[in-house]
Motif scaffolding. Structure first.
Motif, PDB file in Angstrom:
ATOM      1  N   GLU A 175     -17.925   8.336  15.277  1.00 19.92           N
ATOM      2  CA  GLU A 175     -16.888   7.684  14.469  1.00 19.92           C
ATOM      3  C   GLU A 175     -17.495   7.020  13.234  1.00 19.92           C
ATOM      4  N   ILE A 176     -18.633   6.337  13.410  1.00 21.77           N
ATOM      5  CA  ILE A 176     -19.284   5.671  12.281  1.00 21.77           C
ATOM      6  C   ILE A 176     -19.844   6.690  11.302  1.00 21.77           C
ATOM      7  N   GLU A 177     -20.455   7.751  11.829  1.00 23.33           N
ATOM      8  CA  GLU A 177     -21.047   8.774  10.952  1.00 23.33           C
ATOM      9  C   GLU A 177     -20.010   9.383  10.008  1.00 23.33           C
ATOM     10  N   GLN A 178     -18.785   9.526  10.475  1.00 22.53           N
ATOM     11  CA  GLN A 178     -17.718  10.075   9.640  1.00 22.53           C
ATOM     12  C   GLN A 178     -17.317   9.133   8.506  1.00 22.53           C
ATOM     13  N   GLN A 179     -17.648   7.847   8.658  1.00 24.70           N
ATOM     14  CA  GLN A 179     -17.300   6.863   7.629  1.00 24.70           C
ATOM     15  C   GLN A 179     -18.394   6.690   6.582  1.00 24.70           C
ATOM     16  N   LEU A 180     -19.583   7.239   6.817  1.00 17.19           N
ATOM     17  CA  LEU A 180     -20.719   7.039   5.914  1.00 17.19           C
ATOM     18  C   LEU A 180     -20.710   8.073   4.779  1.00 17.19           C
ATOM     19  N   PRO A 181     -21.418   7.791   3.686  1.00 18.95           N
ATOM     20  CA  PRO A 181     -21.494   8.741   2.574  1.00 18.95           C
ATOM     21  C   PRO A 181     -22.079  10.075   3.026  1.00 18.95           C
ATOM     22  N   SER A 182     -21.684  11.145   2.386  1.00 21.59           N
ATOM     23  CA  SER A 182     -22.107  12.490   2.800  1.00 21.59           C
ATOM     24  C   SER A 182     -23.610  12.693   2.678  1.00 21.59           C
ATOM     25  N   PHE A 183     -24.277  11.991   1.732  1.00 24.87           N
ATOM     26  CA  PHE A 183     -25.717  12.186   1.564  1.00 24.87           C
ATOM     27  C   PHE A 183     -26.529  11.606   2.724  1.00 24.87           C
ATOM     28  N   MET A 184     -25.871  10.898   3.660  1.00 22.86           N
ATOM     29  CA  MET A 184     -26.551  10.371   4.839  1.00 22.86           C
ATOM     30  C   MET A 184     -26.441  11.317   6.043  1.00 22.86           C
ATOM     31  N   LYS A 185     -25.891  12.519   5.839  1.00 26.51           N
ATOM     32  CA  LYS A 185     -25.713  13.461   6.925  1.00 26.51           C
ATOM     33  C   LYS A 185     -27.030  13.785   7.626  1.00 26.51           C
TER      34      LYS A 185
END
Length: 347
Positions: free
Chosen positions: A6-16
């Motif tokens: 859930e948190i990962e989906q809220q972070l900027p895409s460059f943090m994938k």
């Protein structure tokens, strides 16, 4: 796991790629802690600084992160995080963090910025400029644990139900074998809470006298099982645990089940330990000991029984023997015993 996703989906895409790095490189609890801290920092950038013009976290850009300096991080940790407010529709809460909590936030951001620098997402490694955070050095006398006789009392309580109210005894009757198995595993092996929570039926091979646990960073370790642990676990499985045939697929293999026939959560296990230790200590449930205090109990008990600190370090999976030495300091009268039995001249 769900919270992490859930948190990962809220972070900027460059943090994938950073999310993938955490997934494969650290324990699940550490991954959740890091992601939570980073999301909190990103929200701080939006609400408290002019570093970014983004209105939501997913809109923060690489260019924004390249503007961040060590001074910005130091102000975030040392000034903002030490005391801030959280507002909702009905109230305003004042939040405070001690040095230990601030140290974790610093660690989370250090890992993030080192990764981004390594992958050439940000141009500079700013982590060298992060201010140090002094953490109190643990002292032997400050280590809380049960004495050996208190462990015996605790195990008597879980077997007899003594000191429980009539209402509590109704639940105790349904879980006493489970509770005893949990407590015995904690005080015998000094397991971490996550290690015990992840135990499955299939983790145990009674014919070979061993069971598997998963340490930090996903490391799998085979542990020998002694007669006491084998007895209490078999007793629980055979006489109290619900049959796997009636369980949902995701819980069929779970060793320790709740009354709802689901794998026990870490919170439920923690509350169970607090309940029994609070009775032994004669205190409130809130002030009972956590599972980590039973880990300390196992360490000090083993050392008091004469086992080497290096053997105890191996059993408990301490990264550094100095951690184990803190527990060794509790061995009573050890200096007196050494010199008393090392006389050079007879009377």
């Amino acid at each position: 796991m769900e919270k992490c996703l859930e948190i990962e989906q809220q972070l900027p895409s460059f943090m994938k790629d950073f999310s993938i790095y955490l997934k494969n490189g650290v324990a699940l609890s550490t991954r959740l802690a890091y992601l939570s801290d980073i999301l909190f920092f990103c929200k701080y950038l939006i609400n408290e600084t002019d570093i970014t013009t983004a209105s939501q976290v997913t809109d923060i850009t690489v260019e924004d992160f390249n503007k961040i300096t060590a001074k910005n991080i130091n102000r975030f940790i040392g000034d903002y995080c030490s005391r801030y407010t959280v507002k909702d529709d009905t109230s305003i809460k004042i939040m405070e963090n001690d040095n230990r909590a601030l140290g974790r936030k610093k660690s989370s951001l250090s890992v993030l910025f080192k990764f981004l620098y390594r992958d050439e997402i940000v141009k500079n490694n700013i982590t060298d400029g992060f201010n140090p955070i002094r953490l109190p050095k643990p002292q032997p006398d400050a280590i809380k644990r049960l004495e050996i006789d208190e462990v015996a009392i605790m195990l008597d309580i879980v077997s007899s139900g003594e000191h429980f109210t009539e209402g509590e005894k109704k639940y105790w009757e349904k879980t006493k074998l489970r509770d005893k198995a949990i407590l015995v595993l904690f005080v015998t092996y000094g397991l971490r809470l996550s290690e015990l929570e992840q135990l499955n039926i299939s983790s145990f091979n009674f014919n070979r006298g061993e069971f598997r646990i998963y340490r930090k960073r996903g490391k799998e370790v085979v542990m020998p099982i002694n007669k006491t642990c084998e007895t209490v676990i078999k007793d629980y499985i055979e006489n109290e645990r619900s049959a796997s045939s009636i369980l949902d697929d995701e819980h069929k293999d779970a060793l320790f089940l709740s009354l709802q026939n689901k794998r026990m959560t870490t919170r439920a296990i923690r509350n169970l330990v607090k309940k029994y230790t609070s009775i032994v200590l004669g205190t409130s449930r809130e002030n009972g000991y956590s599972p980590h205090k039973l880990r300390a109990t196992a360490a000090t008990s083993l050392i008091q029984q004469g086992f080497s600190i290096y053997d105890v370090q191996n059993l408990l999976d301490h990264d550094n023997v100095t951690t184990t030495q803190l527990y060794a300091a509790h061995k009573k009268n050890v200096k007196r015993e050494i010199v008393k039995n090392f006389e050079w001249i007879d009377d």
